[in-house]
Design an enzyme around this catalytic site. Structure first.
Site, mmCIF file in Angstrom:
data_model
loop_
_atom_site.group_PDB
_atom_site.id
_atom_site.type_symbol
_atom_site.label_atom_id
_atom_site.label_comp_id
_atom_site.label_asym_id
_atom_site.label_seq_id
_atom_site.Cartn_x
_atom_site.Cartn_y
_atom_site.Cartn_z
ATOM 1 N N CYS A 45 -9.007 19.668 21.004
ATOM 2 C CA CYS A 45 -8.448 20.581 22.006
ATOM 3 C C CYS A 45 -6.933 20.705 21.845
ATOM 4 O O CYS A 45 -6.368 21.772 22.062
ATOM 5 C CB CYS A 45 -8.767 20.091 23.415
ATOM 6 S SG CYS A 45 -10.539 19.940 23.746
ATOM 7 N N ARG A 114 -17.241 23.510 23.980
ATOM 8 C CA ARG A 114 -16.180 24.329 23.401
ATOM 9 C C ARG A 114 -16.787 25.707 23.135
ATOM 10 O O ARG A 114 -17.743 25.826 22.368
ATOM 11 C CB ARG A 114 -15.677 23.691 22.095
ATOM 12 C CG ARG A 114 -14.429 24.366 21.540
ATOM 13 C CD ARG A 114 -13.897 23.654 20.305
ATOM 14 N NE ARG A 114 -13.822 22.218 20.467
ATOM 15 C CZ ARG A 114 -12.862 21.567 21.138
ATOM 16 N NH1 ARG A 114 -11.900 22.252 21.716
ATOM 17 N NH2 ARG A 114 -12.875 20.257 21.221
#
Length: 152
Positions: A45, A114
């Site tokens: 991330c 995600r």
């Protein structure tokens, strides 16, 4: 569950920008790139969101805004954004309700997967991609900009 071609589920979430963000407020004005990601400060991330943030001008030129969404608090979002130079608004979906609406909540782990959703100016989902594993990051900003170009 695919949302492709469907109206994007609307929501309002607190944002690092200060004011709450309501998805439908962009309708008629901007395309929206929703970037769901598991956790602030995690390795993948911390690569993904700065990369999207760094292409903010390219997205703006294509008529789009980028919004990062995950379950972390605004406090965590603000600290992470400051440390990594992330300028796109980060939205706090602390109970994962929005992630559930988009089919990307991983409830047993308390995080979202995600995923990237491209929502056109009419509020319709035109592209969606959910990574097979939360550690994967295959849909980069350039690919999403390509999809935006196809919308015209």
């Amino acid at each position: 569950m695919s949302l492709l071609g469907q109206p994007a589920p609307d929501f309002t979430l607190p944002s690092t920008g200060g004011d709450p963000v309501t998805l439908s407020s962009y309708r008629g004005h901007n395309h929206v790139v929703l970037v769901f990601y598991p956790l602030d400060f995690s390795p993948v991330c911390s690569m993904q969101l700065p990369e999207y943030s760094g292409r903010q001008d390219d997205f703006a030129e294509a008529g789009a805004v980028v919004l990062g969404v995950n379950r972390d608090s605004l406090y965590t979002h603000k600290a992470w954004a400051a440390e990594y130079g992330i300028e796109v608004p980060l939205l706090a979906d602390m109970n994962l309700n929005v992630a559930r609406q988009y089919g990307v909540a991983i409830d047993d782990r308390g995080i979202s997967g995600r995923a990237v959703f491209l929502i056109d100016k009419a509020g319709v989902v035109r592209f969606e991609h959910t990574e097979a594993k939360t550690g994967d990051y295959t849909v980069r900003p350039g690919a999403v900009l390509g999809k935006l170009a196809e919308l015209g």
